[in-house]
Design a protein around this motif. Structure first.
Motif, short mmCIF file in Angstrom:
data_model
loop_
_atom_site.label_atom_id
_atom_site.label_comp_id
_atom_site.label_asym_id
_atom_site.label_seq_id
_atom_site.Cartn_x
_atom_site.Cartn_y
_atom_site.Cartn_z
N GLN A 130 0.75 -1.17 -0.03
CA GLN A 130 0.12 0.00 -0.02
C GLN A 130 0.74 1.31 -0.12
OE1 GLN A 130 -3.35 0.15 2.74
NE2 GLN A 130 -2.95 -1.93 3.01
N MET A 131 1.78 1.27 0.66
CA MET A 131 2.60 2.70 0.91
C MET A 131 3.78 2.64 -0.25
SD MET A 131 3.23 2.27 5.06
CE MET A 131 5.04 2.85 4.84
N PHE A 132 4.25 1.60 -0.63
CA PHE A 132 5.34 1.89 -1.82
C PHE A 132 4.84 1.45 -3.05
CE2 PHE A 132 7.60 0.95 2.34
CZ PHE A 132 8.07 2.09 2.60
N GLN A 160 0.67 3.52 -3.18
CA GLN A 160 0.99 4.82 -2.65
C GLN A 160 -0.55 5.27 -2.10
OE1 GLN A 160 3.28 6.95 -5.60
NE2 GLN A 160 5.22 6.05 -5.11
N ALA A 161 -1.13 4.43 -1.62
CA ALA A 161 -2.46 4.70 -1.04
C ALA A 161 -2.73 3.67 0.16
CB ALA A 161 -3.50 4.97 -1.88
#
Length: 90
Positions: free
Chosen positions: A50-52, A55-56
């Motif tokens: 999700q983070m990398f 990106q949400a």
């Protein structure tokens, strides 16, 4: 269908917890601890995606991940208090 797997894991963990409370069978506690660890590992992987990659961050997914982590901590404390770590060394 990642959410379906999460729901299935939660149902299995609930079933194992209830069965362990009713029977006090240490094997059920061991299985619960192992599956909780697997759930936490997958959650770390999904949060990393999700983070990398995406990106949400999904708030529902993150809250579910926190609940998995909390379940893992609780079962870990119970597991240690039951002396399951020393039982494995024999």
């Amino acid at each position: 269908p990642v959410a379906v797997y999460g729901v299935m894991l939660s149902v299995v963990l609930l079933t194992l917890a209830v069965a362990w409370i009713r029977t006090d069978n240490p094997v059920l506690l061991d299985i619960h601890a192992g599956l909780s660890l697997v759930g936490v590992i997958f959650e770390v992987y999904f949060l990393t995606l999700q983070m990398f990659v995406i990106q949400a961050v999904c708030i529902w997914c993150t809250l579910y991940g926190l609940s998995l982590l909390l379940r893992f901590v609780v079962v870990g404390v119970i597991w240690l208090r039951q002396g399951r770590l020393s039982a494995r060394r024999r």
